[in-house]
Design an enzyme around this catalytic site. Structure first.
Site, mmCIF file in Angstrom:
data_model
loop_
_atom_site.group_PDB
_atom_site.id
_atom_site.type_symbol
_atom_site.label_atom_id
_atom_site.label_comp_id
_atom_site.label_asym_id
_atom_site.label_seq_id
_atom_site.Cartn_x
_atom_site.Cartn_y
_atom_site.Cartn_z
ATOM 1 N N CYS A 173 0.848 -1.188 -0.179
ATOM 2 C CA CYS A 173 -0.087 0.109 -0.133
ATOM 3 C C CYS A 173 0.865 1.339 -0.025
ATOM 4 O O CYS A 173 1.480 1.462 -0.963
ATOM 5 C CB CYS A 173 -0.980 0.011 1.222
ATOM 6 S SG CYS A 173 -2.453 1.083 0.798
ATOM 7 N N HIS B 198 -3.466 -5.040 0.371
ATOM 8 C CA HIS B 198 -2.905 -5.633 1.686
ATOM 9 C C HIS B 198 -3.028 -7.014 1.787
ATOM 10 O O HIS B 198 -4.186 -7.716 2.478
ATOM 11 C CB HIS B 198 -3.966 -5.066 2.747
ATOM 12 C CG HIS B 198 -3.382 -3.716 2.817
ATOM 13 N ND1 HIS B 198 -2.709 -2.933 3.897
ATOM 14 C CD2 HIS B 198 -4.365 -2.521 2.663
ATOM 15 C CE1 HIS B 198 -2.762 -1.636 3.817
ATOM 16 N NE2 HIS B 198 -3.723 -1.343 2.925
ATOM 17 N N GLU C 143 -1.536 -8.730 3.765
ATOM 18 C CA GLU C 143 -1.450 -9.463 5.069
ATOM 19 C C GLU C 143 -2.799 -9.748 5.364
ATOM 20 O O GLU C 143 -2.751 -10.524 6.621
ATOM 21 C CB GLU C 143 -0.600 -8.397 5.870
ATOM 22 C CG GLU C 143 -1.602 -7.338 6.288
ATOM 23 C CD GLU C 143 -1.373 -6.333 5.207
ATOM 24 O OE1 GLU C 143 -1.116 -6.397 4.093
ATOM 25 O OE2 GLU C 143 -1.406 -4.700 5.626
HETATM 26 N N1 GLN Z 1 -2.245 6.817 2.387
HETATM 27 C C1 GLN Z 1 -2.419 6.006 1.248
HETATM 28 C C2 GLN Z 1 -3.524 6.259 0.641
HETATM 29 O O1 GLN Z 1 -4.640 6.393 1.366
HETATM 30 C C3 GLN Z 1 -1.902 4.670 1.454
HETATM 31 C C4 GLN Z 1 -2.956 3.859 2.306
HETATM 32 C C5 GLN Z 1 -2.455 2.676 3.083
HETATM 33 O O2 GLN Z 1 -1.246 2.264 3.077
HETATM 34 N N2 GLN Z 1 -3.382 1.587 3.509
HETATM 35 O O3 GLN Z 1 -3.605 5.826 -0.412
#
Ligand code: GLN
Length: 541
Positions: A381, A507, A509
């Site tokens: 992410c 994600h 994970e």
């Molecule tokens: N802040 C970034 C976004 O909103 C990444 C979000 C995250 O890592 N969950 O796209």
């Protein structure tokens, strides 16, 4: 008839109620029963989505896009039953529903009160999980008995046996039996007090699970039984596990907790099938290799902030019979001391998700270190977004490349707001959330790891790779190898000429289990292991 198990906690928080509930769920599933897990959180936030990881730890995202408590991560790691919106309720949600009903006029003429209206809504939220094909619903109550905000929940679960019959309900209470060094013995009084408090509310626990640092023996458990009005065999000690949280179910089996529950609920169940799980525990206890993985984040001193990441690394380690040593690197510390000082000698670098400016430059430096020194890199992410920024700045020569999340005025917003996010003002539950399909390119490391081109992964973000730069990145050697099926959103980036460099917008994970590790984590740890094994001996230290 669906049976209900309620798990409450006493004495102190952080006793591992989530883990114990998940372990009970696992044991019942492995006796052939169909189980649904649920967490009730007494705080007023509608969900944990807007809370700081310092307050709450990780926000765990489900397939359906709900942002939930991290205990649901334990549920998904230990059990197989599907979780959804109904698996996590907060005081905020309950009140929101009741107030909406009141505005619609559903209580016309009546005064709306905690009892019965709030408690009825809580009961409905619990009973919603019951259905003809579900044998057991396990509902864990967040917080500790005695908290003011937990009272309506306790009152609701007190009433459920009256509605559906006591024989269909079981109350399990988790407490702490502290060992007092000065006195040289374990103390049962806190447990007695906490059960007393439960009984004042009208709940008599059927089973007590006593968390202890060291074995306390029957002398103490018998005393607890007498003073707490619980059967002797139903006072179970749960000693801290030496190697891994995945040993918790084994400890409960030793005390025949599964049998006790099944007997008390008058259920029919199959034999306990733990063969593959015993084999897993053996592997966990006897690793043959070791790798050091740096996790570069901004909540590094908080164990719960990256819970699923740490667990997924361990799962991949189990698959490779490898002990994972996590080196937690504070991104701001890295900014001060430089990447080499903190990352030299690690076998892999992972930058997890995150929000906001703090520590960003440190994370970007960590990616640069991984890329330039051929250290396996896994970006998740925000970790992917940092990788894109790093590559743009240091390989493509776009010196001020950035994300518009951190620098609205950058000349090169290589990461920009998702189109669907334009004009979204509310912060709660408004990100791109939940499971989305992704198509992987032939020949990519990601596809090799998954063994298929079509995957579904969970998301939680507002920003994305800026498609206008796509050609330029490909030209420079960073490739979008995974996209949404229509090709518009970039989900996976890989860099050529590197041992292992995979950065994902989603994600992974949230979909790893101890005996079914996520393929990308397995690939990452495999690459780290190779690096470790091929490194000249003197550098290993
Ligand atoms: N802040 C970034 C976004 O909103 C990444 C979000 C995250 O890592 N969950 O796209």
């Amino acid at each position: 008839m669906t049976r209900h198990i309620f798990v409450t906690g006493g004495v102190v928080s952080s006793l591992g109620k989530g883990l114990t509930s998940a372990s009970i769920g696992m044991l019942l599933e492995r006796r052939g029963l169909t189980v649904r897990m649920q967490k009730l959180d007494p705080y007023i936030n509608v969900d944990p989505g807007t809370m700081s990881p310092y307050q709450h730890g990780e926000v765990y995202v489900l397939d359906d896009g709900s942002e939930t408590d991290l205990d649901l991560g334990h549920y998904e790691r230990f059990t197989t039953g599907k979780l959804n919106r109904d698996s996590n309720y907060t005081t905020g949600q309950i009140y929101q529903t009741v107030i909406n009903k009141e505005r619609r006029g559903e209580y016309l003429g009546r005064t709306v009160q905690v009892v019965p209206h709030i408690t009825d809504e809580i009961k409905a939220s619990i009973r919603r999980l019951a259905s003809p094909d579900v044998d057991v619903v396990i509902t864990e109550l967040g917080g500790t008995v005695g908290d003011i905000e937990g009272l309506p929940f306790l009152e609701a679960i007190r009433q459920i046996p009256l509605d559906i019959g006591k024989q269909n309900c079981l109350f399990i209470h988790l407490t702490l039996v502290p060992y007092l060094k000065a006195a040289g013995e374990a103390k049962t009084k806190p447990t007695q007090h906490s059960v007393q408090q439960l009984r004042t509310i009208g709940i008599q626990p059927d089973i007590l699970v006593c968390r202890t640092e060291r074995p306390i023996g029957t002398e103490h458990t018998d005393k607890i039984a007498l003073f707490c009005n619980v059967e002797k065999r139903a006072v179970i000690e749960e000693v801290d596990k030496e190697f891994s949280i995945y040993e918790v179910p084994m400890g409960l089996v030793e005390h025949r907790l599964d049998e006790l529950i099944i007997e008390k609920l008058g259920m029919e169940a199959g034999e306990l099938d733990l063969e593959d799980y015993r084999e897993l525990i053996h592997r966990i206890r006897n690793p043959r290799h070791e790798v050091t993985i740096a996790v570069v984040g901004k909540y590094i001193d908080h164990t719960d902030a990256y819970k699923s990441i740490y667990e997924s690394l361990d799962h991949a380690g189990f698959a490779h019979s490898t002990r994972i040593i996590v080196k937690r690197v504070e991104a701001e510390d890295l900014e001060r001391r430089g990447a080499a000082a903190l990352l030299q000698g690690v076998d892999g670098i992972l930058v997890p998700g995150g929000f906001g400016m703090r520590g960003i430059e440190g994370k970007i430096q960590a990616v640069q270190f991984a890329r330039e020194n051929n250290v396996p890199y896994f970006g998740i992410c925000l970790g992917m977004q940092c990788a894109v920024i790093e590559f743009a700045r240091n390989v493509m020569g776009l010196a001020d490349a950035n994300s518009s999340e951190f620098a609205g005025d950058t000349q090169h917003p290589v990461i920009c707001l998702l189109e669907e996010q334009t004009g979204v003002e509310n912060k709660g539950g408004t990100m791109r959330l939940g499971s989305q399909p992704c198509v992987l390119s032939e020949g990519s490391r990601a596809m090799a790891a998954y063994g298929t081109a079509n995957v579904n992964e969970r998301h939680r973000h507002r920003y994305e790779f800026n498609a206008q730069y796509r050609e330029k990145f490909v030209h420079a050697g960073m490739n979008p190898v995974g996209t949404s099926p229509d090709g518009t959103l970039v989900e996976v980036m890989e860099v050529d000429d590197h041992p292992w460099y995979v950065a994902v917008q989603y994600h992974p994970e949230f979909k790893s289990q101890p005996n079914r590790p996520h393929p990308l984590f397995t690939g990452f740890i495999g690459a780290a292991l190779l690096i470790r094994q091929n490194r000249p001996k003197q550098l290993v230290e």
